[in-house]
Design a protein around this motif. Structure first.
Motif, PDB file in Angstrom:
ATOM      1  N   GLU A   1       0.976  -1.199   0.004  1.00  0.00           N
ATOM      2  CA  GLU A   1      -0.033   0.000   0.088  1.00  0.00           C
ATOM      3  C   GLU A   1       0.736   1.287   0.015  1.00  0.00           C
ATOM      4  O   GLU A   1       1.936   1.296   0.784  1.00  0.00           O
ATOM      5  N   GLY A   2       0.596   2.276  -0.791  1.00  0.00           N
ATOM      6  CA  GLY A   2       1.259   3.608  -0.851  1.00  0.00           C
ATOM      7  C   GLY A   2       2.484   3.401  -1.791  1.00  0.00           C
ATOM      8  O   GLY A   2       2.888   4.343  -2.014  1.00  0.00           O
ATOM      9  N   ALA A   3       2.866   2.354  -2.609  1.00  0.00           N
ATOM     10  CA  ALA A   3       3.583   2.181  -3.389  1.00  0.00           C
ATOM     11  C   ALA A   3       3.397   2.581  -4.905  1.00  0.00           C
ATOM     12  O   ALA A   3       2.215   2.849  -5.209  1.00  0.00           O
ATOM     13  N   VAL A   4       4.336   2.997  -5.417  1.00  0.00           N
ATOM     14  CA  VAL A   4       3.948   3.626  -6.828  1.00  0.00           C
ATOM     15  C   VAL A   4       3.903   2.646  -8.117  1.00  0.00           C
ATOM     16  O   VAL A   4       4.857   1.797  -8.036  1.00  0.00           O
ATOM     17  N   LEU A   5       2.928   2.435  -8.845  1.00  0.00           N
ATOM     18  CA  LEU A   5       2.652   1.313  -9.770  1.00  0.00           C
ATOM     19  C   LEU A   5       3.500   1.730 -10.998  1.00  0.00           C
ATOM     20  O   LEU A   5       3.569   2.650 -11.469  1.00  0.00           O
TER      21      LEU A   5
ATOM     22  N   LYS B   1      -3.105   4.969 -17.484  1.00  0.00           N
ATOM     23  CA  LYS B   1      -3.780   5.909 -16.472  1.00  0.00           C
ATOM     24  C   LYS B   1      -3.115   5.725 -15.191  1.00  0.00           C
ATOM     25  O   LYS B   1      -3.479   6.507 -14.227  1.00  0.00           O
ATOM     26  N   ILE B   2      -2.793   4.426 -14.961  1.00  0.00           N
ATOM     27  CA  ILE B   2      -2.518   3.962 -13.520  1.00  0.00           C
ATOM     28  C   ILE B   2      -1.237   4.015 -13.278  1.00  0.00           C
ATOM     29  O   ILE B   2      -0.484   3.956 -12.080  1.00  0.00           O
ATOM     30  N   VAL B   3      -0.474   3.951 -14.404  1.00  0.00           N
ATOM     31  CA  VAL B   3       0.918   3.844 -14.072  1.00  0.00           C
ATOM     32  C   VAL B   3       1.706   5.084 -13.332  1.00  0.00           C
ATOM     33  O   VAL B   3       1.030   6.231 -14.007  1.00  0.00           O
ATOM     34  N   GLY B   4       2.457   4.904 -12.316  1.00  0.00           N
ATOM     35  CA  GLY B   4       2.814   6.226 -11.759  1.00  0.00           C
ATOM     36  C   GLY B   4       1.936   6.650 -10.514  1.00  0.00           C
ATOM     37  O   GLY B   4       2.207   7.588  -9.875  1.00  0.00           O
ATOM     38  N   VAL B   5       0.744   5.986 -10.409  1.00  0.00           N
ATOM     39  CA  VAL B   5      -0.165   6.373  -9.322  1.00  0.00           C
ATOM     40  C   VAL B   5       0.285   5.495  -8.163  1.00  0.00           C
ATOM     41  O   VAL B   5       0.619   4.258  -8.094  1.00  0.00           O
ATOM     42  N   THR B   6      -0.140   6.174  -6.874  1.00  0.00           N
ATOM     43  CA  THR B   6       0.195   5.386  -5.567  1.00  0.00           C
ATOM     44  C   THR B   6      -0.869   4.694  -5.261  1.00  0.00           C
ATOM     45  O   THR B   6      -2.217   5.131  -5.368  1.00  0.00           O
ATOM     46  N   THR B   7      -0.712   3.391  -4.709  1.00  0.00           N
ATOM     47  CA  THR B   7      -1.770   2.353  -4.520  1.00  0.00           C
ATOM     48  C   THR B   7      -2.625   2.792  -3.285  1.00  0.00           C
ATOM     49  O   THR B   7      -1.879   3.113  -2.070  1.00  0.00           O
ATOM     50  N   GLY B   8      -3.805   2.373  -2.942  1.00  0.00           N
ATOM     51  CA  GLY B   8      -4.452   2.928  -1.817  1.00  0.00           C
ATOM     52  C   GLY B   8      -4.567   1.651  -0.975  1.00  0.00           C
ATOM     53  O   GLY B   8      -5.237   1.603   0.057  1.00  0.00           O
ATOM     54  N   ALA B   9      -4.157   0.537  -1.421  1.00  0.00           N
ATOM     55  CA  ALA B   9      -4.484  -0.803  -0.773  1.00  0.00           C
ATOM     56  C   ALA B   9      -3.043  -1.624  -1.315  1.00  0.00           C
ATOM     57  O   ALA B   9      -2.732  -1.587  -2.360  1.00  0.00           O
TER      58      ALA B   9
END
Lengths: 269, 120
Positions: free
Chosen positions: A52-56, A83-91
């Motif tokens: 959680e909280g890592a960058v995809l 669209k999701i690459v570079g986004v932080t995961t919430g779980a």
């Protein structure tokens, strides 16, 4: 060959062709029906575990074909990978997990919420206080000047069989309603509990058209102190209700403005 | 025997059923704070009271609460007499503005006058 035989053969051939065509068409239709929901559709899945909280990253993603009946709007399709690459995961996500849009909803930062509340508290309180003052000033102005001196309350009516006749609410009445005749009735009330607060039978004209200052349940007796002028209320309850409405509205408006300004300031950092 | 039967029938009559309610023991002006000394219990026919009337088991909720309206001695205590919102110094002005009268009876008389005046 006789023309009759020729004709019969041609007819038989035509029949075979028609039946064959229909059979092929029916079989294709049945095959298509059987595959409904089972056609494969690509989705994105995790190629590796991610906290959680890592960058995809692109390397953490893989494509997998799954039956279309298991694909829904929550799945991220390969077309949306960028669209999701570079986004932080919430779980946290595990390798093989289908990637869902909900994985990128980040939890609200409580510290930021607290900071926002602290930043807007003073202005919100001040807006509420100002609104109360304005609302009460307006109420006083609408109520008009001092009320004329009131004559003393009339004596209690004579009881009959231990009962007096009072005007009561025929139905549940909300505070602030302007009373109508059909919302009222007259009934017996124990004389032991008769006081000069109660509105006795014969005063319907004074009740109809008055504004009820407090809510009543069916059967509750009307009381003079709960009646108010419909157009120019005087009662403390009406005044406080106006003040409470005004303060709630002002605080809500100020809090929304303050929160928007706080968010803008945070975004600019 | 017949008398006993009649007594039993009367005692089981739902219209005779009684409940205990809270009443005011003295006149109270709008804005006054209710104390335990200002209230008492009385029995009354169940058909004459609704859920709006304060019952003895809830009396503690109205003690130390301010009245929005004047109450006269013997009045049943209704929940609607009391402030619902937290009173502030500002909205106490409402009481000063609206509740004129030297005592509770004068305040009720004033409210009656307001109702009477709107009659065409």
């Amino acid at each position: 060959m006789k023309p009759v035989v020729l004709g019969a053969l041609a007819g038989a051939l035509a029949a075979v062709l028609i039946v064959g065509g229909l059979t092929v068409s029916y079989a294709a239709k049945r095959r298509a029906q059987a595959r409904v929901g089972w056609n494969l559709k690509p989705i994105l899945v995790m190629a590796a575990d991610l906290e959680e909280g890592a960058v995809l990253t692109e390397q953490a993603l893989a494509k997998r074909d799954v039956p279309e009946q298991f694909v829904h709007g929550s799945n991220v399709s390969p077309a949306d990978a960028e669209k999701i690459v570079g986004v932080t995961t919430g779980a946290p996500l595990l390798a093989g997990d289908p990637v869902l849009w909900s994985a990128f909803i980040t939890r609200p930062d409580q510290a930021k919420i607290d900071a926002c509340v602290e930043a807007i508290r003073a202005d919100t309180d001040a807006a509420g206080e100002e609104a109360v003052t304005r609302a009460i000033d307006a109420f006083a102005q609408n109520a008009g000047g001092p009320l004329p001196d009131a004559p003393p309350l009339p004596p209690l009516p004579d009881p009959k069989d231990g009962m007096v006749r009072v005007i009561v609410a025929k139905e549940a009445l909300k505070d602030g309603v302007v009373l109508r005749a059909e919302q009222l009735s007259v009934r017996d009330f124990p004389a032991k509990f008769a006081t000069r607060s109660l509105v006795y039978a014969g005063n319907t004209d004074a009740v109809v058209g008055a504004r009820l200052a407090a809510a009543m349940e069916p059967g509750d007796p009307m009381m003079w102190q709960l009646l108010d002028d419909a157009a120019h209320p005087h009662s403390p309850g009406a005044c406080m209700a106006r003040a409470a409405e005004a303060v709630a509205e002002a605080r809500k408006r100020q809090a929304a403005q303050g929160a928007a300004a706080f968010a803008q300031k945070e975004g600019a950092r | 025997m017949r008398l006993l039967l009649l007594a039993w029938v009367l005692s089981s009559d739902p219209s005779k059923e009684e409940v205990t309610v809270v009443v005011a023991t003295r006149d109270l002006m709008a804005g006054e704070t209710v104390t335990f000394d200002d209230i008492a219990q009385e029995k009354i026919g169940k058909r004459f009271v609704s859920a709006s009337v304060v019952k003895p088991d809830s009396a503690s909720y109205i003690v130390n609460q301010k009245l929005n309206y004047p109450v006269l001695k013997g009045d049943l205590m209704y929940w609607s007499f009391f402030e619902t919102a937290k009173a502030t110094q500002k909205n106490q002005r409402c009481l000063a503005l609206a509740a004129k009268g030297a005592n509770a009876a004068a305040q009720v008389a004033q409210a009656r006058q307001v109702a009477m005046l709107h009659v065409k």
